[in-house]
Design a protein around this motif. Structure first.
Motif: not given
Length: 124
Positions: A17-19, A115-117, A119-124
């Motif tokens: 939900d936050a993402l 941007p964070p977070p 980038d964690a989703v895209v880079d995964a």
């Protein structure tokens, strides 16, 4: 076990939900798809034509300003301009200068500064 599974479900739901809400995950993914993967047809055609025009205009000027201007014109003139502004501002033009002064080939590309977070989703 049931308590752990329920806690995991709640935490996962809150993170998602936050993402989606606060961090605009879906908008960033749409921008990545449309612009970097070139699924936005009119933008893809405009940006390729614009970069081709810059590359064929002559020797590399050094700054890449022409490539940036061509990219921005392609973006403004296409349906990609309707994407979320917060996502669009993360797109960047990458200009790779010739390896030696004797060569005048220039490579252009697009990058996305997630941007964070996100980038964690895209880079995964």
């Amino acid at each position: 076990e049931h308590v752990v599974d329920e806690a995991l479900q709640r935490a996962s739901s809150r993170v998602l939900d936050a993402l989606r809400g606060e961090f605009l995950l879906v908008e960033h993914l749409r921008c990545l798809s449309a612009c970097l993967l070139l699924t936005q047809g009119d933008f893809a055609l405009r940006v390729v034509d614009a970069f081709d025009g810059v590359a064929s205009a002559g020797p590399f000027s050094g700054g890449g300003g022409d490539a940036v201007a061509a990219f921005e014109a392609a973006l403004r003139g296409s349906n990609a301009s309707r994407l979320h502004p917060a996502a669009l501002e993360r797109l960047r033009v990458v200009v790779v200068a010739p390896e030696s002064p004797a060569r005048d080939e220039v490579a252009f590309g697009l990058s996305y500064d997630a941007p964070p977070p996100i980038d964690a989703v895209v880079d995964a």
